[in-house]
Design a protein around this motif. Sequence first.
Motif, PDB file in Angstrom:
ATOM      1  N   SER A 261       0.864  -1.188   0.000  1.00 53.72           N
ATOM      2  CA  SER A 261       0.000   0.000   0.000  1.00 53.72           C
ATOM      3  C   SER A 261       0.893   1.227   0.000  1.00 53.72           C
ATOM      4  CB  SER A 261      -0.939   0.012   1.221  1.00 53.72           C
ATOM      5  OG  SER A 261      -0.183   0.092   2.431  1.00 53.72           O
ATOM      6  N   ILE A 262       0.250   2.393  -0.121  1.00 56.38           N
ATOM      7  CA  ILE A 262       1.005   3.644  -0.158  1.00 56.38           C
ATOM      8  C   ILE A 262       0.161   4.729   0.494  1.00 56.38           C
ATOM      9  CG2 ILE A 262       0.125   4.373  -2.413  1.00 56.38           C
ATOM     10  CD1 ILE A 262       2.989   5.347  -3.040  1.00 56.38           C
ATOM     11  N   LYS A 263       0.806   5.699   1.089  1.00 59.55           N
ATOM     12  CA  LYS A 263       0.110   6.776   1.773  1.00 59.55           C
ATOM     13  C   LYS A 263      -0.148   7.951   0.825  1.00 59.55           C
ATOM     14  CE  LYS A 263      -0.286   5.033   5.907  1.00 59.55           C
ATOM     15  NZ  LYS A 263      -1.622   4.762   6.492  1.00 59.55           N
ATOM     16  N   PHE A 264      -1.216   8.680   1.130  1.00 63.18           N
ATOM     17  CA  PHE A 264      -1.597   9.814   0.288  1.00 63.18           C
ATOM     18  C   PHE A 264      -0.507  10.883   0.271  1.00 63.18           C
ATOM     19  CE2 PHE A 264      -3.760  13.956  -0.207  1.00 63.18           C
ATOM     20  CZ  PHE A 264      -4.279  13.772  -1.468  1.00 63.18           C
ATOM     21  N   ALA A 265       0.147  11.082   1.408  1.00 63.76           N
ATOM     22  CA  ALA A 265       1.203  12.090   1.477  1.00 63.76           C
ATOM     23  C   ALA A 265       2.339  11.752   0.515  1.00 63.76           C
ATOM     24  CB  ALA A 265       1.731  12.208   2.903  1.00 63.76           C
ATOM     25  N   THR A 266       2.624  10.469   0.373  1.00 63.22           N
ATOM     26  CA  THR A 266       3.675  10.046  -0.558  1.00 63.22           C
ATOM     27  C   THR A 266       3.262  10.335  -1.995  1.00 63.22           C
ATOM     28  OG1 THR A 266       4.268   8.290   0.998  1.00 63.22           O
ATOM     29  CG2 THR A 266       5.123   8.108  -1.242  1.00 63.22           C
ATOM     30  N   VAL A 267       1.999  10.100  -2.299  1.00 69.10           N
ATOM     31  CA  VAL A 267       1.503  10.364  -3.643  1.00 69.10           C
ATOM     32  C   VAL A 267       1.597  11.865  -3.963  1.00 69.10           C
ATOM     33  CG1 VAL A 267      -0.474  10.167  -5.193  1.00 69.10           C
ATOM     34  CG2 VAL A 267      -0.050   8.397  -3.482  1.00 69.10           C
ATOM     35  N   VAL A 279      -5.478  19.355  -6.646  1.00 68.06           N
ATOM     36  CA  VAL A 279      -5.678  17.933  -6.344  1.00 68.06           C
ATOM     37  C   VAL A 279      -6.152  17.753  -4.903  1.00 68.06           C
ATOM     38  CG1 VAL A 279      -4.511  15.717  -6.093  1.00 68.06           C
ATOM     39  CG2 VAL A 279      -4.046  17.150  -8.083  1.00 68.06           C
ATOM     40  N   GLN A 280      -5.562  18.519  -3.989  1.00 66.45           N
ATOM     41  CA  GLN A 280      -5.961  18.412  -2.579  1.00 66.45           C
ATOM     42  C   GLN A 280      -7.424  18.811  -2.404  1.00 66.45           C
ATOM     43  OE1 GLN A 280      -3.715  17.405   0.126  1.00 66.45           O
ATOM     44  NE2 GLN A 280      -5.768  17.122   0.960  1.00 66.45           N
TER      45      GLN A 280
END
Length: 583
Positions: A261-267, A279-280
């Motif tokens: 999985s991946i975090k939104f902050a990383t994206v 986008v935010q």
Amino acid sequence: MMRNQTVKSWRSAEQWLLGSMVLALAMAAFIWLVLGPAPAAPAYLTAVVLLIASLLASLFMMLRVGTTRRQMEAVLHGRARAEQHAIEALRHSEAQWKEVFEHNPVMYFMVDAAGTVLSVNTFGAAQLGYAVSELLGQSVLKVFPAEEQHAARSNVAICLENIGQTHSWEICKVRKDGSALWVRENAKAVRRVDNQLIVLIACEDVTERKQAENALRQSEMYLAEAQRLSHTGSFGWGAGSGEIFWSEETFRMFGFDKAPSIKFATVMQRVHPDDRARVQRTIDCASSDGKDFEHGYRLLMPDGAVKHVHATGHAVTDASGGVEFVGAVTDVTARKQAEVELHEAQTNLAHVTRVTALGEMAASIAHEVNQPLAAVVTNAAACLRWLDREPANLKEARSTVQSIVKDGNRAGEVIQRVRALANKTADQKAPLRVNEVVNEVISLVQHDLLSHRVALRLELAPALPPVLADRIQLQQVILNLVVNGIEAMQPVKDRPHELVIGTRQDESQVLVTVSDCGVGVAAENADRLFDAFFTTKSSGMGMGLSICRSIVDAHGGRLSASGNVGPGATFQFTLPLHQEGST
């Protein structure tokens, strides 16, 4: 047998005691007959007493022995019945276990250290398409395909090296008819009473699961390949946890190593800085409203390259009532580049079309320029005459100078419009009034209208709201449609030539129409009229209509053509109204 020997022993003892008693009675009778009655003799009395005592003792012992014999017989009979019940119970239990072994929906094998089948249940043999007799005494490798036989030998060897330990594995077997059978085997090696090592194997049919796994694996492979080819990745996003699950193609697209999985902050770190705020806002709105979303944005890659992506998310409710989003993200960089190149090509083609139109309208343009220039010369001569008078008539001179300025400006405007149409410039969309653009085009085609004897009628709605458009491109659309209308009426000789240009508001858009009374639009050509390489010069419909449609489409409008109720055709296009704050 022991019970029978015990009963016989007790019966022998009883017979011995009975014989002893009979012997004692016989001796007493002999004494009585030989010695006669002599009750006073002590010896005689002693013998009689001893005989009587012996007789009584024998009688007592005989009674005891009989009682004990009967008790022993009862005990032995009871024990025999118990043994019989136990034997019957054991036989019944054995039958039950045999039934379980034979027909349990699990395949059971017993093989020796060499892999020879010592035992197999009926169900196991039937699952493989064999009778039990066809497998007994055969090598267990008989039920394995050639490519699995080495693994089968290794599995048996592992069990023999670890006696008493259970081992499990999945392996493919082959039925008698050649079809595959996937099984999960649980095996253990044990040592028999005769010290022989055997391996007990229980096999569970997992063919359906294996087929489902293979189908799923193949489906995932196809999906991954399809995503790779289409540059489209999938994602799942838990709005509450903020955790995002990506497909392999999505990780590749964003340039991250694959992870669970991946975090939104990383994206967000990969999103272009100029697009992050937008986008935010989109994500925050979707998270709070729990509704579908769709947006496009750019990615700034570590090497400085920029990618254009388009994401679409669909809201679903999970088991706990929370909101999750599933969707797809597509790399549209190539499409964006193609759109830019197409736009450049369309701009170049539009420029060529405008220049071509100006070449065909050279006489009309010259006429439009010559008129004000001739008026300038005439007014200048008149001004000189007014000034040469004694006294000079300054009032009239001033009036003629004003006319000179007016005519000069008129000539300058015509030249500016021609230069604007001839120049190759980038799109410059701005709020403008459609009626003003129509009047600017009319000033360029006045001479053509007169030379072709075309009567022009304007039906322009007053106070139209502005549209957001490029003035030069909009002039080109109207100019092309007017010239096409003029040409469409040239073959007509039996009726007057009239061209009608109209404008009006149609809900949230402005509608512009150009109607002629020419040869009309053939039904078979209606759908192809705006194709890039379609032309019907006989009807005058071949000049830049494809360019017109491209321009109108780029402005968010729609261009169409239809035949009139009477003679001729009508071309119309719509443009959306300008919204304050829009760009």
